[in-house]
Design an enzyme around this catalytic site. Sequence first.
Site, PDB file in Angstrom:
ATOM      1  N   TYR A 196      -3.885  -0.575  10.364  1.00 31.50           N
ATOM      2  CA  TYR A 196      -3.171  -0.971   8.887  1.00 31.50           C
ATOM      3  C   TYR A 196      -2.325  -0.407   8.381  1.00 31.50           C
ATOM      4  O   TYR A 196      -1.059  -1.593   7.446  1.00 31.50           O
ATOM      5  CB  TYR A 196      -4.459  -0.036   8.010  1.00 31.50           C
ATOM      6  CG  TYR A 196      -4.841   0.033   6.609  1.00 31.50           C
ATOM      7  CD1 TYR A 196      -5.040  -1.465   6.025  1.00 31.50           C
ATOM      8  CD2 TYR A 196      -4.054   0.617   5.557  1.00 31.50           C
ATOM      9  CE1 TYR A 196      -4.724  -1.704   4.528  1.00 31.50           C
ATOM     10  CE2 TYR A 196      -4.405   0.014   4.653  1.00 31.50           C
ATOM     11  CZ  TYR A 196      -4.488  -0.854   4.100  1.00 31.50           C
ATOM     12  OH  TYR A 196      -4.715  -1.155   2.351  1.00 31.50           O
ATOM     13  N   SER A 248       0.916  -0.868   0.064  1.00 32.65           N
ATOM     14  CA  SER A 248       0.206   0.053  -0.074  1.00 32.65           C
ATOM     15  C   SER A 248       0.737   1.237  -0.402  1.00 32.65           C
ATOM     16  O   SER A 248       2.147   1.053  -0.024  1.00 32.65           O
ATOM     17  CB  SER A 248      -0.791   0.133   1.874  1.00 32.65           C
ATOM     18  OG  SER A 248      -1.235   1.323   1.502  1.00 32.65           O
TER      19      SER A 248
HETATM   20  P1  NAI Z   1     -12.168  -4.657  -0.642  1.00 35.48           P
HETATM   21  O1  NAI Z   1     -12.668  -5.053   0.225  1.00 35.48           O
HETATM   22  O2  NAI Z   1     -12.782  -4.679  -1.884  1.00 35.48           O
HETATM   23  O3  NAI Z   1     -11.553  -6.941  -1.112  1.00 35.48           O
HETATM   24  C1  NAI Z   1     -11.180  -7.453  -0.371  1.00 35.48           C
HETATM   25  C2  NAI Z   1     -10.960  -8.753   0.033  1.00 35.48           C
HETATM   26  O4  NAI Z   1     -10.842  -9.261   0.494  1.00 35.48           O
HETATM   27  C3  NAI Z   1     -12.486  -9.556   0.085  1.00 35.48           C
HETATM   28  O5  NAI Z   1     -12.812 -10.476  -0.804  1.00 35.48           O
HETATM   29  C4  NAI Z   1     -13.030 -10.007   1.127  1.00 35.48           C
HETATM   30  O6  NAI Z   1     -13.859 -11.125   1.550  1.00 35.48           O
HETATM   31  C5  NAI Z   1     -11.148 -10.590   1.373  1.00 35.48           C
HETATM   32  N1  NAI Z   1     -11.564 -10.805   2.624  1.00 35.48           N
HETATM   33  C6  NAI Z   1     -11.117 -10.021   3.686  1.00 35.48           C
HETATM   34  N2  NAI Z   1     -10.463 -10.405   5.020  1.00 35.48           N
HETATM   35  C7  NAI Z   1     -10.631 -11.646   4.848  1.00 35.48           C
HETATM   36  C8  NAI Z   1     -10.269 -13.202   5.384  1.00 35.48           C
HETATM   37  N3  NAI Z   1     -10.076 -13.199   7.111  1.00 35.48           N
HETATM   38  N4  NAI Z   1     -10.050 -14.113   4.946  1.00 35.48           N
HETATM   39  C9  NAI Z   1     -10.079 -14.117   3.231  1.00 35.48           C
HETATM   40  N5  NAI Z   1     -10.824 -13.493   2.971  1.00 35.48           N
HETATM   41  C10 NAI Z   1     -10.887 -12.092   3.196  1.00 35.48           C
HETATM   42  O7  NAI Z   1     -10.823  -4.243  -0.921  1.00 35.48           O
HETATM   43  P2  NAI Z   1     -10.241  -4.147  -1.758  1.00 35.48           P
HETATM   44  O8  NAI Z   1     -10.124  -2.594  -1.823  1.00 35.48           O
HETATM   45  O9  NAI Z   1     -10.137  -4.378  -2.782  1.00 35.48           O
HETATM   46  O10 NAI Z   1      -8.935  -4.413  -0.779  1.00 35.48           O
HETATM   47  C11 NAI Z   1      -7.915  -5.730  -1.877  1.00 35.48           C
HETATM   48  C12 NAI Z   1      -5.856  -5.460  -1.147  1.00 35.48           C
HETATM   49  O11 NAI Z   1      -5.912  -4.065  -1.708  1.00 35.48           O
HETATM   50  C13 NAI Z   1      -6.583  -5.212   0.543  1.00 35.48           C
HETATM   51  O12 NAI Z   1      -5.477  -6.365   1.283  1.00 35.48           O
HETATM   52  C14 NAI Z   1      -6.226  -4.011   0.847  1.00 35.48           C
HETATM   53  O13 NAI Z   1      -5.267  -3.404   1.836  1.00 35.48           O
HETATM   54  C15 NAI Z   1      -4.962  -3.645  -0.687  1.00 35.48           C
HETATM   55  N6  NAI Z   1      -5.418  -2.233  -1.066  1.00 35.48           N
HETATM   56  C16 NAI Z   1      -6.452  -1.749  -1.310  1.00 35.48           C
HETATM   57  C17 NAI Z   1      -6.687  -0.124  -1.360  1.00 35.48           C
HETATM   58  C18 NAI Z   1      -7.355   0.957  -2.139  1.00 35.48           C
HETATM   59  O14 NAI Z   1      -7.106   2.031  -2.772  1.00 35.48           O
HETATM   60  N7  NAI Z   1      -8.988  -0.535  -2.193  1.00 35.48           N
HETATM   61  C19 NAI Z   1      -4.482   0.402  -1.133  1.00 35.48           C
HETATM   62  C20 NAI Z   1      -4.173  -0.110  -1.466  1.00 35.48           C
HETATM   63  C21 NAI Z   1      -4.195  -1.549  -0.302  1.00 35.48           C
END
Ligand code: NAI
Length: 266
Positions: A161, A148
């Site tokens: 985070y 990130s």
């Molecule tokens: P999102 O909330 O849309 O998706 C997160 C995913 O992780 C979902 O599929 C959820 O079911 C899964 N998940 C959460 N807890 C879990 C667990 N205990 N076991 C298995 N699966 C689990 O989030 P997004 O935005 O797609 O983020 C994905 C990754 O990218 C994360 O690691 C986030 O920190 C990272 N990220 C996102 C940014 C953004 O601007 N959206 C920026 C920088 C990093």
Amino acid sequence: MSDQPDGLFSVEDQIVLLTGGSRGIGAAIAKGFASRGARVIICGREMETLQNAAAGMRGKHPVRPWQCDIAKPKEIQKMVAGTENEVGPIDTLVNVAGVNRRKPALEMSEEDFDFILDINLKGAFVVSQAVGKGMVERGKGCQIHIASLTTDRPLTHVLPYSTSKAGIGQMTRALAQEWGPHGVRVNALAPGFILTDLTQKMWSFPEMQAWADANTPQKRLGTPEDMVGTALFLASPASQFMTGQILYVDGGFNAGWTWPIPANSQ
Ligand code: NAI
């Protein structure tokens, strides 16, 4: 079928395990691999959500849903053993699952801290280790973690985070050092501000949009699809001499600071 005759960027027939593949960045990357002929397994906490997501991903091989909460190490061990038994040895791990809670540090509870670290850092490590064991034994494999912008500098009110993502940066470099001699490459992608379910509430504030617009050279928020190309690159032979790197996919946000002062003023 791959449209890359020399295979340089091909991921065709690779076995790819994605955590957090049911929505957002993980789902877009899973779709990207599946549509280029990879055998994709997506993991998440709810089977129904995973099945719906997998049904929308088309490719040479059907996408396999696998229920697993990565905050639970025993479920991770079962998932890795089960997928390797049923599908085959994992070529690429994409460790995407992540969560966030936004609060001032003084209001962050121990439960908040543990919830975030258990998924974002400890969970990511346990998955990485469980998959890495087989990769090291086989002498090949590729892991991609999701860092990130907060890997380098924290944002306000997301201390756990930011701490977890700083840890992902160190984990990526440490694993690259240990596993490089065994043929296993470990890199990370650092997304900029990507519009997903995790972040959409925050980006609904006009002042946030104005701030991002002012500080992002490419003048827009990212989409989950913006993350696909670099993920494919890191899993393909095109990046075969790269390990321990963090690639920023952020529209240039991390390139420098933008001043509010007009260009021609003294
Ligand atoms: P999102 O909330 O849309 O998706 C997160 C995913 O992780 C979902 O599929 C959820 O079911 C899964 N998940 C959460 N807890 C879990 C667990 N205990 N076991 C298995 N699966 C689990 O989030 P997004 O935005 O797609 O983020 C994905 C990754 O990218 C994360 O690691 C986030 O920190 C990272 N990220 C996102 C940014 C953004 O601007 N959206 C920026 C920088 C990093």
